[in-house]
Design an enzyme around this catalytic site. Structure first.
Site, PDB file in Angstrom:
ATOM      1  N   LYS A 189       0.848  -1.205   0.000  1.00 40.91           N
ATOM      2  CA  LYS A 189       0.000   0.000   0.000  1.00 40.91           C
ATOM      3  C   LYS A 189       0.878   1.247   0.000  1.00 40.91           C
ATOM      4  O   LYS A 189       1.546   1.564   0.974  1.00 40.91           O
ATOM      5  CB  LYS A 189      -0.917   0.058   1.222  1.00 40.91           C
ATOM      6  CG  LYS A 189      -1.955   1.164   1.013  1.00 40.91           C
ATOM      7  CD  LYS A 189      -2.557   1.733   2.267  1.00 40.91           C
ATOM      8  CE  LYS A 189      -1.894   2.965   2.802  1.00 40.91           C
ATOM      9  NZ  LYS A 189      -1.992   4.177   1.971  1.00 40.91           N
ATOM     10  N   GLU A 263      10.094   0.875  10.227  1.00 42.22           N
ATOM     11  CA  GLU A 263      11.112   1.896   9.944  1.00 42.22           C
ATOM     12  C   GLU A 263      10.423   3.235  10.139  1.00 42.22           C
ATOM     13  O   GLU A 263       9.576   3.611   9.335  1.00 42.22           O
ATOM     14  CB  GLU A 263      11.634   1.707   8.512  1.00 42.22           C
ATOM     15  CG  GLU A 263      13.014   2.278   8.320  1.00 42.22           C
ATOM     16  CD  GLU A 263      12.971   3.707   7.845  1.00 42.22           C
ATOM     17  OE1 GLU A 263      12.954   4.597   8.718  1.00 42.22           O
ATOM     18  OE2 GLU A 263      12.938   3.933   6.640  1.00 42.22           O
ATOM     19  N   CYS A 297      13.492  10.491   6.643  1.00 44.13           N
ATOM     20  CA  CYS A 297      13.432   9.987   8.016  1.00 44.13           C
ATOM     21  C   CYS A 297      14.791  10.063   8.704  1.00 44.13           C
ATOM     22  O   CYS A 297      14.874  10.282   9.899  1.00 44.13           O
ATOM     23  CB  CYS A 297      12.889   8.568   8.038  1.00 44.13           C
ATOM     24  SG  CYS A 297      13.691   7.507   6.847  1.00 44.13           S
ATOM     25  N   GLU A 395      10.606  15.343  15.528  1.00 44.78           N
ATOM     26  CA  GLU A 395      10.853  15.249  14.090  1.00 44.78           C
ATOM     27  C   GLU A 395       9.970  16.264  13.367  1.00 44.78           C
ATOM     28  O   GLU A 395       8.753  16.255  13.518  1.00 44.78           O
ATOM     29  CB  GLU A 395      10.518  13.839  13.595  1.00 44.78           C
ATOM     30  CG  GLU A 395      10.808  13.664  12.120  1.00 44.78           C
ATOM     31  CD  GLU A 395      10.470  12.267  11.616  1.00 44.78           C
ATOM     32  OE1 GLU A 395       9.389  11.763  11.947  1.00 44.78           O
ATOM     33  OE2 GLU A 395      11.301  11.703  10.887  1.00 44.78           O
TER      34      GLU A 395
HETATM   35  P1  NAP Z   1       2.069   7.938   8.152  1.00 44.72           P
HETATM   36  O1  NAP Z   1       0.765   8.491   8.531  1.00 44.72           O
HETATM   37  O2  NAP Z   1       2.779   7.097   9.120  1.00 44.72           O
HETATM   38  O3  NAP Z   1       1.889   7.172   6.768  1.00 44.72           O
HETATM   39  C1  NAP Z   1       2.724   6.154   6.282  1.00 44.72           C
HETATM   40  C2  NAP Z   1       1.886   5.128   5.539  1.00 44.72           C
HETATM   41  O4  NAP Z   1       0.984   4.483   6.451  1.00 44.72           O
HETATM   42  C3  NAP Z   1       1.003   5.720   4.464  1.00 44.72           C
HETATM   43  O5  NAP Z   1       0.868   4.788   3.415  1.00 44.72           O
HETATM   44  C4  NAP Z   1      -0.298   5.896   5.202  1.00 44.72           C
HETATM   45  O6  NAP Z   1      -1.388   6.011   4.354  1.00 44.72           O
HETATM   46  C5  NAP Z   1      -0.348   4.639   6.018  1.00 44.72           C
HETATM   47  N1  NAP Z   1      -1.192   4.704   7.211  1.00 44.72           N
HETATM   48  C6  NAP Z   1      -1.700   5.794   7.831  1.00 44.72           C
HETATM   49  N2  NAP Z   1      -2.392   5.424   8.919  1.00 44.72           N
HETATM   50  C7  NAP Z   1      -2.331   4.074   8.989  1.00 44.72           C
HETATM   51  C8  NAP Z   1      -2.851   3.097   9.904  1.00 44.72           C
HETATM   52  N3  NAP Z   1      -3.526   3.448  10.976  1.00 44.72           N
HETATM   53  N4  NAP Z   1      -2.575   1.798   9.660  1.00 44.72           N
HETATM   54  C9  NAP Z   1      -1.850   1.421   8.596  1.00 44.72           C
HETATM   55  N5  NAP Z   1      -1.345   2.296   7.701  1.00 44.72           N
HETATM   56  C10 NAP Z   1      -1.575   3.610   7.894  1.00 44.72           C
HETATM   57  O7  NAP Z   1       3.020   9.087   7.763  1.00 44.72           O
HETATM   58  P2  NAP Z   1       2.593  10.343   6.914  1.00 44.72           P
HETATM   59  O8  NAP Z   1       1.211  10.820   7.191  1.00 44.72           O
HETATM   60  O9  NAP Z   1       2.895   9.995   5.536  1.00 44.72           O
HETATM   61  O10 NAP Z   1       3.561  11.425   7.535  1.00 44.72           O
HETATM   62  C11 NAP Z   1       3.376  11.899   8.878  1.00 44.72           C
HETATM   63  C12 NAP Z   1       4.709  11.981   9.568  1.00 44.72           C
HETATM   64  O11 NAP Z   1       5.365  10.707   9.512  1.00 44.72           O
HETATM   65  C13 NAP Z   1       5.691  12.901   8.906  1.00 44.72           C
HETATM   66  O12 NAP Z   1       5.497  14.211   9.255  1.00 44.72           O
HETATM   67  C14 NAP Z   1       6.974  12.345   9.394  1.00 44.72           C
HETATM   68  O13 NAP Z   1       7.272  12.817  10.657  1.00 44.72           O
HETATM   69  C15 NAP Z   1       6.734  10.879   9.448  1.00 44.72           C
HETATM   70  N6  NAP Z   1       7.238  10.151   8.261  1.00 44.72           N
HETATM   71  C16 NAP Z   1       8.299   9.344   8.428  1.00 44.72           C
HETATM   72  C17 NAP Z   1       8.791   8.649   7.346  1.00 44.72           C
HETATM   73  C18 NAP Z   1       9.931   7.732   7.452  1.00 44.72           C
HETATM   74  O14 NAP Z   1      10.473   7.339   6.429  1.00 44.72           O
HETATM   75  N7  NAP Z   1      10.334   7.325   8.617  1.00 44.72           N
HETATM   76  C19 NAP Z   1       8.212   8.800   6.105  1.00 44.72           C
HETATM   77  C20 NAP Z   1       7.097   9.629   5.956  1.00 44.72           C
HETATM   78  C21 NAP Z   1       6.616  10.281   7.071  1.00 44.72           C
HETATM   79  P3  NAP Z   1      -1.809   7.481   3.861  1.00 44.72           P
HETATM   80  O15 NAP Z   1      -0.609   8.172   3.322  1.00 44.72           O
HETATM   81  O16 NAP Z   1      -2.786   7.231   2.823  1.00 44.72           O
HETATM   82  O17 NAP Z   1      -2.334   8.170   5.089  1.00 44.72           O
END
Ligand code: NAP
Ligand code: MG
Length: 483
Positions: A189, A263, A297, A395
């Site tokens: 996904k 991760e 990240c 972060e």
């Molecule tokens: P996120 O909410 O953790 O999303 C990552 C993935 O998980 C996306 O595919 C997201 O779908 C999905 N997801 C969201 N809620 C979920 C749930 N309850 N169960 C399973 N999957 C779920 O991260 P984000 O919204 O993209 O970014 C928010 C923050 O995460 C950023 O500001 C940053 O701090 C952090 N981040 C970290 C990394 C890393 O590489 N470590 C990468 C991106 C973001 P949707 O996108 O469709 O919501």
């Protein structure tokens, strides 16, 4: 004073946007694109222009189940396929990514907002490299991950993989390549704002005749991810994203037989010692925090500078920041593109406000002209930062750097480790012994010396503490996909 961009007046060098984008994409299940059962779709936009690019389908619980059933069915043959047969497909994917590199880079930049220079030179080549690397492991698993009786390890089974929006194609490659090499099948996904390159990868999988069901790509929002995590017939979840969602996934998976790798986020230290080559270190700071608009990240978002060179480093960083070109991500001269979404921009801006309110001093280039539409954040850094400040602890996931100083190597180590995260770190010194001594004491999955943000499919990547667990890349990454 004028910025260098207005002094030198570069001619724009835009990449052509001639790539085919369909108005709507289905779900890639069992080797074919299908309409989602609910008929629901989500708009995906270009964050640099706010123009709509396409609509992606929203998979519900029944669609997720169809994908898992397809992956389970495909597992039977795929896990028993001769290793060289699996390798053949991985090589084919890698070569097709190379052949379609320009198209993938343009699509990634349009959907994500990152500079074309990065998608062209980093994301796409790294994605191909991961498939090449893992193709080579297929027939060597019994040496890579030996079992007690010396035979090749068994795959885990059906792997649910959830990836974020910051490196959409590359994260898909990091997840799919090792899983397939070890004989697993996949339901992936992508993030809802950046699904287009994963869907283009699905077309590539069709082109290279990957057996149906070996990889299924289901788009949708967080709810789709939640359904995948909760599905009873998934054997492993591999997640990259925020620590909060990682925590929620861990609690859903707890008490089940599912394997899990996470991760997550980071607040990584980048340590500059006085004996470092300062000009090179400043370049390292630039790439550690401003690559991909800081939406990385493992970004070096906490700069720790030895006090005796702090003024010099800060002055040089200020000069270098003035030379960064912010704007159209499709322009080959651009250094800083658009933030991926309005929500992420709001989040970054709220951190900047908190930084100012808590008394840190913000430095940014004041006369950058930002495009009228799109989500833009000028690169900036903060001095007068205390370790207790929010911008030193949390972060931000944007082009915002917190600068602090230290006096001794021990203090540098203590400050570097003063975090709930543990993903990466950078050390800049001309003394090999000091680099080794300090690296040994830093609690982070990756420590770079005199460089930053270097990736290689053979090098394991992953975190400690709230940055998650499990490794991707190299033999450690393979073992995460072997039973
Ligand atoms: P996120 O909410 O953790 O999303 C990552 C993935 O998980 C996306 O595919 C997201 O779908 C999905 N997801 C969201 N809620 C979920 C749930 N309850 N169960 C399973 N999957 C779920 O991260 P984000 O919204 O993209 O970014 C928010 C923050 O995460 C950023 O500001 C940053 O701090 C952090 N981040 C970290 C990394 C890393 O590489 N470590 C990468 C991106 C973001 P949707 O996108 O469709 O919501
Ligand atoms: Mg988009």
């Amino acid at each position: 004073m004028k910025t260098p961009s207005t002094i030198w007046d570069y001619a724009p060098a835009p990449e052509s946007t001639k790539v085919e984008i369909k108005p709507q994409y289905g779900l890639f299940i069992d080797g074919a694109f299908r309409e989602p059962r609910s008929g629901c779709s989500i708009e995906t936009i270009n964050p640099a222009t706010e123009v709509s690019l396409s609509r992606i389908s929203e998979a519900d619980a029944i669609d997720v189940n169809l994908a898992v059933v397809a992956a389970r069915k495909a597992l039977k043959n795929w896990r028993r396929a001769p290793a060289l047969e699996r390798a053949k497909y991985l090589y084919r994917i890698a070569r097709r990514i190379q052949e379609r590199a320009r198209e993938l880079a343009v699509l990634e930049t349009m959907d994500n907002g990152k500079p074309i220079r990065e998608s062209r030179d980093e994301d796409v080549p790294q994605s191909a490299a991961h498939f090449f690397h893992h193709a080579g492991w297929c027939d060597k698993l019994k040496w890579a991950c030996p079992t007690a009786n010396g035979s090749a390890p068994e795959p885990i089974g059906v792997c649910g993989q959830i990836i974020p929006w910051n490196f959409p194609l590359m994260m898909a490659a990091w997840k799919i390549a090792p899983a397939l090499a070890c004989g697993n099948t996949v339901v992936l996904k992508p993030a809802e704002t950046t699904s287009l390159t994963a869907l283009r990868l699905a077309e590539i999988l069709q082109e290279i005749d990957l057996p149906p069901g070996v990889v299924n790509i289901i788009t949708g929002a967080g709810e789709t991810g939640r359904e995948l995590v909760a599905h009873g017939d998934v054997d492993k979840i591999a997640f990259t994203g925020s620590t909060d969602v990682g925590r929620a996934i861990a609690s859903t998976v707890a008490g089940t037989k599912k394997r899990l790798t996470l991760e997550l986020g980071g607040k990584s230290p980048n340590i500059i010692f006085a004996d470092a080559a300062i000009d090179q270190a400043v370049e390292g700071i630039v790439s550690s925090i401003w690559a991909n608009q800081g939406q990385v990240c493992c970004a070096g978002s906490r700069l720790l500078v030895e006090e005796s060179v702090a003024d010099e480093v800060i002055e040089k960083l200020r000069m270098r920041m003035r030379s960064l070109r912010v704007g159209d991500p499709l322009d080959k001269n651009t250094d800083i593109g658009a933030i991926n979404s309005r929500a992420q921009l709001d989040r970054i801006e709220s951190f900047i406000k908190i930084g100012v309110a808590e008394g840190a001093q913000r430095h940014e280039v004041s006369d950058v002209v930002l495009p009228p539409k799109g989500f833009w954040c000028k690169p900036c850094f903060f001095t007068e930062v205390q370790p207790a400040h929010t911008i030193a602890r949390e972060e931000i996931f944007g082009p915002v750097l917190a600068v602090m100083t230290f006096r001794t190597p021990d203090e540098a180590v203590a400050r570097a480790n003063n975090t709930m995260y543990g993903l990466s770190a950078g050390i800049w010194t001309s003394r090999g012994s000091k680099a080794y001594e300090v690296a040994r004491q830093i609690k982070a999955g990756v420590v770079w010396c005199n460089t930053f943000n270097q990736f290689d499919p053979a090098a394991p990547f992953g975190g400690y503490r709230e940055s998650g667990f499990g490794r991707e890349g190299g033999r450690s990454g393979l073992s995460a996909y072997c039973a």
